[in-house]
Design a protein around this motif. Structure first.
Motif, mmCIF file in Angstrom:
data_model
loop_
_atom_site.group_PDB
_atom_site.id
_atom_site.type_symbol
_atom_site.label_atom_id
_atom_site.label_comp_id
_atom_site.label_asym_id
_atom_site.label_seq_id
_atom_site.Cartn_x
_atom_site.Cartn_y
_atom_site.Cartn_z
ATOM 1 N N LYS A 4 -14.263 5.704 -4.469
ATOM 2 C CA LYS A 4 -15.710 5.756 -4.685
ATOM 3 C C LYS A 4 -16.128 4.760 -5.758
ATOM 4 N N GLU A 5 -15.278 4.575 -6.738
ATOM 5 C CA GLU A 5 -15.574 3.640 -7.825
ATOM 6 C C GLU A 5 -15.164 2.213 -7.480
ATOM 7 N N ASN A 6 -14.741 2.006 -6.233
ATOM 8 C CA ASN A 6 -14.344 0.665 -5.807
ATOM 9 C C ASN A 6 -13.161 0.115 -6.580
ATOM 10 N N LEU A 7 -12.334 0.993 -7.078
ATOM 11 C CA LEU A 7 -11.124 0.542 -7.770
ATOM 12 C C LEU A 7 -9.924 0.561 -6.823
ATOM 13 N N ALA A 8 -10.067 1.261 -5.723
ATOM 14 C CA ALA A 8 -8.995 1.308 -4.721
ATOM 15 C C ALA A 8 -9.635 1.346 -3.340
ATOM 16 N N HIS A 9 -8.844 0.986 -2.351
ATOM 17 C CA HIS A 9 -9.315 1.020 -0.973
ATOM 18 C C HIS A 9 -8.351 1.842 -0.135
ATOM 19 N N LYS A 10 -8.884 2.454 0.890
ATOM 20 C CA LYS A 10 -8.037 3.177 1.826
ATOM 21 C C LYS A 10 -7.861 2.360 3.101
ATOM 22 N N LEU A 11 -6.630 2.198 3.514
ATOM 23 C CA LEU A 11 -6.362 1.585 4.809
ATOM 24 C C LEU A 11 -6.369 2.685 5.861
ATOM 25 N N ASN A 12 -7.449 2.746 6.617
ATOM 26 C CA ASN A 12 -7.594 3.843 7.574
ATOM 27 C C ASN A 12 -6.541 3.800 8.669
ATOM 28 N N SER A 13 -6.098 2.600 9.004
ATOM 29 C CA SER A 13 -5.148 2.499 10.104
ATOM 30 C C SER A 13 -3.763 2.968 9.686
ATOM 31 N N GLU A 14 -3.498 3.041 8.400
ATOM 32 C CA GLU A 14 -2.166 3.402 7.932
ATOM 33 C C GLU A 14 -2.169 4.633 7.046
ATOM 34 N N ASN A 15 -3.341 5.127 6.720
ATOM 35 C CA ASN A 15 -3.445 6.221 5.761
ATOM 36 C C ASN A 15 -2.722 5.893 4.472
ATOM 37 N N LYS A 16 -2.958 4.689 4.001
ATOM 38 C CA LYS A 16 -2.385 4.282 2.732
ATOM 39 C C LYS A 16 -3.462 3.681 1.856
ATOM 40 N N TYR A 17 -3.098 3.540 0.604
ATOM 41 C CA TYR A 17 -4.086 3.125 -0.386
ATOM 42 C C TYR A 17 -3.573 1.932 -1.163
ATOM 43 N N LEU A 18 -4.483 1.102 -1.609
ATOM 44 C CA LEU A 18 -4.100 -0.006 -2.487
ATOM 45 C C LEU A 18 -5.202 -0.247 -3.497
ATOM 46 N N ALA A 19 -4.799 -0.851 -4.617
ATOM 47 C CA ALA A 19 -5.778 -1.161 -5.643
ATOM 48 C C ALA A 19 -6.685 -2.267 -5.145
ATOM 49 N N CYS A 20 -7.925 -2.219 -5.542
ATOM 50 C CA CYS A 20 -8.845 -3.305 -5.215
ATOM 51 C C CYS A 20 -8.345 -4.574 -5.882
ATOM 52 N N ALA A 21 -8.442 -5.677 -5.163
ATOM 53 C CA ALA A 21 -7.917 -6.943 -5.684
ATOM 54 C C ALA A 21 -8.878 -7.602 -6.669
ATOM 55 N N HIS A 22 -10.055 -7.033 -6.841
ATOM 56 C CA HIS A 22 -11.080 -7.726 -7.637
ATOM 57 C C HIS A 22 -11.600 -6.892 -8.787
ATOM 58 N N ILE A 23 -10.729 -6.055 -9.345
ATOM 59 C CA ILE A 23 -11.197 -5.243 -10.466
ATOM 60 C C ILE A 23 -11.525 -6.141 -11.654
ATOM 61 N N ASN A 24 -10.711 -7.166 -11.821
ATOM 62 C CA ASN A 24 -10.931 -8.088 -12.934
ATOM 63 C C ASN A 24 -12.102 -9.038 -12.699
ATOM 64 N N CYS A 25 -12.078 -9.663 -11.548
ATOM 65 C CA CYS A 25 -13.074 -10.680 -11.255
ATOM 66 C C CYS A 25 -14.475 -10.115 -11.431
ATOM 67 N N PRO A 57 0.836 -1.199 0.000
ATOM 68 C CA PRO A 57 0.000 0.000 0.000
ATOM 69 C C PRO A 57 0.871 1.250 0.000
ATOM 70 N N LEU A 58 0.383 2.290 -0.641
ATOM 71 C CA LEU A 58 1.154 3.521 -0.793
ATOM 72 C C LEU A 58 0.424 4.683 -0.144
ATOM 73 N N SER A 59 1.188 5.578 0.428
ATOM 74 C CA SER A 59 0.608 6.833 0.903
ATOM 75 C C SER A 59 0.417 7.753 -0.294
ATOM 76 N N ALA A 60 -0.366 8.798 -0.093
ATOM 77 C CA ALA A 60 -0.599 9.739 -1.192
ATOM 78 C C ALA A 60 0.726 10.304 -1.693
ATOM 79 N N TYR A 61 1.623 10.580 -0.773
ATOM 80 C CA TYR A 61 2.902 11.166 -1.172
ATOM 81 C C TYR A 61 3.827 10.123 -1.805
ATOM 82 N N ASP A 62 3.706 8.866 -1.386
ATOM 83 C CA ASP A 62 4.408 7.794 -2.097
ATOM 84 C C ASP A 62 3.992 7.793 -3.561
ATOM 85 N N ILE A 63 2.704 7.979 -3.773
ATOM 86 C CA ILE A 63 2.174 7.955 -5.137
ATOM 87 C C ILE A 63 2.703 9.136 -5.922
#
Lengths: 160, 160
Positions: free
Chosen positions: A73-94, A41-47
């Motif tokens: 909002k589009e469910n393409l990414a999720h925010k990890l509230n405990s870390e203030n980081k973001y990651l891509a949704c694992a099920h965009i394809n499925c 997962p990446l922080s906004a500034y990592d990105i």
DNA sequence: GCCCTAAATGATATGGTGTATCATAATTAT
DNA sequence: ATAATTATGATACACCATATCATTTAGGGC
């Protein structure tokens, strides 16, 4: 995620946005691609940093925050509230029906995986919350874990 | 928590620290008292502000962070990782065996309560995590909820 | 195509959060 | 009493997040 998979997933993301009438602009797509290529997962500034490396020019942090908000909002990414980081949704394809995800976060190597806990377990949790006079609003859990790999290493280290 | 209860709880905290050989200094006790008097979790800087009101002089933020760290280690306070806020442990007085707490956070009024979910449920969670190739490190959960009070109000508002 | 509107992005500033570092004070042990 | 440890203070700084206003870009109706 390798280049081919990233391409395919971006295509799926485009389809998904077209279906919902959302605009997946080039930069939003690039931010999503940065997340998809990242193992962690990446922080906004990592990105911000990675974006400028990958696409040859800086992007304002403010824009990244907005794009992450869009992607979430589009469910393409999720925010990890405990870390203030973001990651891509694992099920965009499925074609999975989208359930609220749970995240297992390795406290040692920071690897994160997205899982879907059995609905009955979530319901049991919901009942426990209700019994305490609250209503569960989100079943997104962020669990502090060790991945098996790091767990093994820490044992080895302890023994040696 | 009213003044009498705060006093009694501070006494219990002193006992607890004496037993474990930890030093509950005056300032650490004051920080704990600020948390005990608060109805809501406080950020470190919230505590800085409240401390100077309650005790007539400023305290460095750095010190507050260290004192919170101390209180957390002594199980007198807990950190809400999802909010970066702190609250007093709800069981300083009780002689409960100390289990890892779970927190229900009202997203509307920010009220937080500390509960102890049935151990069997935690074990089920642990199994689910294990099945995904991870090991659960902490069973502290922070659940996004509405308290019954706010849930009722939001219904009323929606109807009117 | 042109214009209008709305949406998206950029630029700038600012405040909150958390930690690193070194200095000073207080406590404990010998 | 002195030395060592622990606690606290002071300062600086990096990071995180958002508010605000300006500018650019995209879409819809004509």
């Amino acid at each position: 995620m390798n280049v081919t998979e990233v391409e395919r997933t971006l295509g799926a993301a485009e389809d998904s946005c077209r279906a919902s009438g959302a605009r997946l602009t080039d930069k939003r797509k690039n931010v999503l691609a940065v997340l998809l290529r990242s193992q962690k997962p990446l922080s906004a500034y990592d990105i911000v940093d990675q974006y400028s490396k990958d696409y040859g020019g800086p992007i304002p942090a403010m824009s990244v925050y907005r794009m992450l908000e869009f992607l979430a909002k589009e469910n393409l990414a999720h925010k990890l509230n405990s870390e203030n980081k973001y990651l891509a949704c694992a099920h965009i394809n499925c074609n999975h029906h989208h359930r609220t995800p749970q995240f297992l976060i390795c406290g040692s190597c920071n690897k994160v995986i997205e899982i879907g806990i059995r609905p009955e377990m979530i319901e049991a949790l919901r009942d426990a919350v209700k019994a305490a006079g609250f209503r569960l609003q989100s079943s997104q859990l962020e669990l502090n874990c060790l991945c098996d790999n790091c767990a093994k290493e820490s044992v080895t280290t302890a023994d040696s």
